[in-house]
Design a protein around this motif. Sequence first.
Motif, PDB file in Angstrom:
ATOM      1  N   TRP A 232     -13.124  33.843 -39.150  1.00  0.00           N
ATOM      2  CA  TRP A 232     -12.695  32.539 -39.603  1.00  0.00           C
ATOM      3  C   TRP A 232     -12.357  31.655 -38.412  1.00  0.00           C
ATOM      4  O   TRP A 232     -11.913  32.121 -37.384  1.00  0.00           O
ATOM      5  N   GLN A 434     -11.142  25.762 -41.789  1.00  0.00           N
ATOM      6  CA  GLN A 434     -11.686  26.943 -41.132  1.00  0.00           C
ATOM      7  C   GLN A 434     -12.691  27.610 -42.070  1.00  0.00           C
ATOM      8  O   GLN A 434     -12.419  27.808 -43.249  1.00  0.00           O
ATOM      9  N   LEU A 436     -15.747  30.798 -42.655  1.00  0.00           N
ATOM     10  CA  LEU A 436     -16.098  32.168 -42.292  1.00  0.00           C
ATOM     11  C   LEU A 436     -17.536  32.195 -41.815  1.00  0.00           C
ATOM     12  O   LEU A 436     -18.465  31.974 -42.589  1.00  0.00           O
TER      13      LEU A 436
END
Length: 441
Positions: A232, A434, A436
């Motif tokens: 992340w 954020q 992944l």
Amino acid sequence: MEATAQALDEKQVSDEAPRPQKLTIRHVLAVGTGALLCFSSSAIVFNTWSIFVVPVSTELGIASSQFTVLITIIFLSCSVMASPLGNLMEKLDLRIVLSVSVALCGTGVLLCSQWTEIWQFYLSGVLEGTGVVALSYLASPTLVNRWFNSHMGVLVGICVAMMGVGGAVWSMVGGVLIGDLGWRSAYLVLGGAVLALGLPATLFCIRSYPSDIGLQPYGEAERVGADEGMQWGVSAKKAFRSPAFYLLALTIALFNGTGQAGNMLPTYVYHLGDTGLADITPALAVMVASAVAMCMQASQAVAKVCLGAIADRSIVVALCVACACGFTGTVCCWLGYSSTALIYTGSVLFGALYGATNVLGPTIARHLFGPREYTKIYSRIAVFINIAPAISVTLFATLSEIGWDLEFATVLGIIVAILVMGIVTMRLGKHLEQTLERKPS
């Protein structure tokens, strides 16, 4: 049958959930290496240069101000090399980058024992600055970020606190050597210590990532997917376009720049001795000035660990504590003309502000931008961090010559600005999303 099926389903979910990585000796070695690099290389470069000013300047027949240009060159070299080294630490084996950095740093210190002209010391400053930026500003945060999923603040705090401890130890060792054997021998010993302590750690005690030896970062998995090679974070490209990045860089740079005002406190003590204030005589000023410097160094070492622990719970509270201590400490020193006790108290409190740079910078950056491209992002912030003291050393020296009231008033104003900018940075960071993704190769 239903109970058996339910048990099987629960077992399947349990097997699929990421399991926390237990603490291993390799995790401990990663933190230990960061701490050792701060204790040796960083402390010797940043915290011992002042003991050489008088003996070197006297033998070379130069003004002491010419020698102090050395620390400015070191900071500027750090600023220039921070970004390239951050990129290399993302792409190459961490052992190679850090070992070369230690070698450059140690070589720069060793060569000082041979120099006979001041410009040659400046060459050493370039070597030392090129090497020490990775060891002081990037190594510990990067190792902790890659090897731990929790307690980043306190772990980075422990590592960088060793700079203060190392500064006290190596200054004492260097002082004894200068007195007994001369400054050239002192440089030889300190340069040898950089190489002897740093190289074994960087070559044999770390790996770039836990996955290199079949491990995971210590602590609970941050989010599902981390064990699949995904991380992340905010991409470096997106971070560099965000207002939060530039405001954070300016905030931490001001922390570092304002902390240099603490180095002027011994000069302030000499001023009080010359004017006969606070019951300080010229003869007593030497002792008081040394004690004030020692108080601030010890305080900043303790403050780094404490601020890290607080930041793990609340970054905003840690910001407020650092600024409140710095503000109160400055006021105490300003009023120190009436009492020596106030000067000691002020130096202890100001140490918390002095130590905030190396703790709050990495912790806030990790919080806002995540772990994925952390080293690349923070290396850009380190550019600003190292420009600030190169400017502020001259600024505060000039202000003190104009008047100490102006000096202290300026420091108080900057501390207030730091607190406001830090809080605004945290608010802006909430808008950063954020995602992944797989770490860029």
